[in-house]
Design a protein around this motif. Structure first.
Motif, PDB file in Angstrom:
ATOM      1  N   TYR A 182      -6.236  -6.523   1.200  1.00  0.00           N
ATOM      2  CA  TYR A 182      -5.174  -7.126   2.079  1.00  0.00           C
ATOM      3  C   TYR A 182      -4.934  -6.180   3.275  1.00  0.00           C
ATOM      4  N   ASP A 183      -4.701  -4.580   3.304  1.00  0.00           N
ATOM      5  CA  ASP A 183      -4.152  -4.105   4.303  1.00  0.00           C
ATOM      6  C   ASP A 183      -5.352  -4.178   5.423  1.00  0.00           C
ATOM      7  N   GLN A 184      -6.685  -4.168   5.090  1.00  0.00           N
ATOM      8  CA  GLN A 184      -7.546  -4.427   6.133  1.00  0.00           C
ATOM      9  C   GLN A 184      -7.604  -5.623   6.915  1.00  0.00           C
ATOM     10  N   TYR A 221       4.651  -6.773   1.632  1.00  0.00           N
ATOM     11  CA  TYR A 221       5.257  -5.562   1.766  1.00  0.00           C
ATOM     12  C   TYR A 221       6.901  -6.102   1.860  1.00  0.00           C
ATOM     13  N   ARG A 252      -4.961  -4.290  -2.759  1.00  0.00           N
ATOM     14  CA  ARG A 252      -4.269  -3.461  -1.618  1.00  0.00           C
ATOM     15  C   ARG A 252      -5.009  -3.270  -0.463  1.00  0.00           C
ATOM     16  N   LEU A 289      -0.307  -5.739  -4.646  1.00  0.00           N
ATOM     17  CA  LEU A 289       0.188  -4.161  -4.012  1.00  0.00           C
ATOM     18  C   LEU A 289      -0.266  -3.331  -5.248  1.00  0.00           C
ATOM     19  N   GLY A 316      -4.634  -7.629   6.793  1.00  0.00           N
ATOM     20  CA  GLY A 316      -3.192  -7.684   7.404  1.00  0.00           C
ATOM     21  C   GLY A 316      -2.889  -7.258   8.699  1.00  0.00           C
ATOM     22  N   SER A 317      -3.567  -5.947   9.024  1.00  0.00           N
ATOM     23  CA  SER A 317      -3.312  -5.189  10.008  1.00  0.00           C
ATOM     24  C   SER A 317      -3.390  -6.077  11.367  1.00  0.00           C
ATOM     25  N   LYS A 328       4.850  -0.045   4.076  1.00  0.00           N
ATOM     26  CA  LYS A 328       3.479  -0.122   3.811  1.00  0.00           C
ATOM     27  C   LYS A 328       2.941   1.002   3.456  1.00  0.00           C
ATOM     28  N   ASP A 358       3.565 -11.781   4.110  1.00  0.00           N
ATOM     29  CA  ASP A 358       3.876 -10.450   4.094  1.00  0.00           C
ATOM     30  C   ASP A 358       4.088  -9.798   2.851  1.00  0.00           C
TER      31      ASP A 358
END
Length: 327
Positions: free
Chosen positions: A65-67, A7, A62, A56, A69-70, A14, A5
């Motif tokens: 990663y967000d796609q 963040y 980013r 990040l 990580g969710s 986030k 993680d």
């Protein structure tokens, strides 16, 4: 392999802006930089912070990663990216920029590949060099004399490294390095030598060498943090009457006044004469009353006289003497 993680590592939400991420990175980098940090896990934390910032700070990394990580929870064991994950972001080259830190985790490389290292080029008309990678950091230990920590010094140390020769065979290489010992260094602290670690690949920089410092055993001094203790043997008459003596310290002999009627095991403190630093340590002298192995006739007569002067027929003076020695 566990999910990371980024963040949480950076201590931001986030929805954090680029400026918030940059501010957090600078704060954390100062706190955990191995050259200055006193945290036990400073080196590993510093690497995690650099890795999180590498992702990040870059809009495309980013977003990628967000796609992913969710759909995953931080710390999930056995983490594996979906099939063909990297193909979504690596077809036709990439414009991800390396931060110059390198030495990223398996988790990072599973997402973005192994080419994002210290010498990676940006995508401004140039392709990333997938074979370039900063060398691994190396670690070793050295022993110094306590006097070196008092004054600072420069010493030569010979290191033995394992390497591969031109025939692909393992061989041991020796090299001598000149190491500057900073004044006030303490046991367990590390000295960093840039680019003296593992060899980089594809023309990339070598890793760094971290040298953990220890002290050679000393027959005179014991060390506790920045404090130093020495033991001083004194005669019974010195304990009773007091005396002026010279005592050894790592920076030379100094004068010490022993007070009257001091007990064996007592400690005398010399403030600020321990290891030098922003807050210098103290120097302690532990007193130990030592009797001779044998008494001369004259000495025995004197002790008999002392005994007689402290006793009487009913032992009243002897009791008073015992009470004095207890106080």
């Amino acid at each position: 392999m566990n999910y990371k993680d980024y963040y949480k590592i950076m201590g931001v939400d986030k929805a954090a802006s680029e400026d918030e991420i940059k501010t957090s990175y600078r704060k954390l980098a100062r706190k955990f930089h191995p050259d200055v940090s006193k945290e036990k896990d400073a080196e590993s934390r510093f690497k995690d912070i650099n890795e999180a910032y590498e992702v990040l700070r870059d809009k495309e990394k980013r977003a990628a990663y967000d796609q992913l990580g969710s759909n995953w929870k931080a710390g999930q064991s056995g983490f594996t990216p979906p099939p063909n994950w990297q193909d979504q972001f690596h077809q036709g080259g990439s414009n991800f920029n390396g931060s110059g830190q390198g030495d990223f985790s398996d988790f990072f490389e599973s997402l973005f590949g192994s080419g994002f290292s210290a010498n990676q080029h940006s995508g401004r008309g140039r392709h990333a060099n997938q074979n370039s990678r900063k060398g691994q950091d190396s670690h070793t230990k050295i022993l110094i004399d306590i006097q070196d920590a008092y004054t600072g010094a420069t010493r030569n140390f010979t290191l033995r490294d394992q390497g591969i020769n031109e025939h692909g065979q393992t061989q041991t290489n020796e090299r001598t390095l000149k190491v500057k010992i900073p004044k006030g260094i303490k046991p367990g602290q590390k000295i960093r030598l840039q680019k003296q670690g593992g060899q980089g690949a594809g023309g990339s920089n070598n890793g760094d060498l971290y040298i953990e410092v220890g002290f050679n055993p000393s027959p005179l001094f014991s060390i506790d943090g920045a404090d130093i203790t020495t033991e001083l043997a004194i005669a019974p008459w010195q304990a009773a009457l007091g005396d002026k003596v010279k005592i050894p310290t790592p920076s030379g002999e100094i004068d010490l006044t022993i007070p009257k009627l001091i007990s064996s095991g007592s400690k005398m403190r010399l403030k600020g004469r321990g290891l030098p630093s922003k807050v210098p340590g103290d120097f302690f002298v532990k007193l130990k009353i030592v009797f001779p192995k044998a008494l001369s006739t004259e000495e025995e007569t004197l002790y008999q006289s002392l005994k007689a002067s402290t006793t009487n027929s009913n032992g009243a003076n002897t009791q008073g003497y015992k009470e004095k020695t207890k106080s």
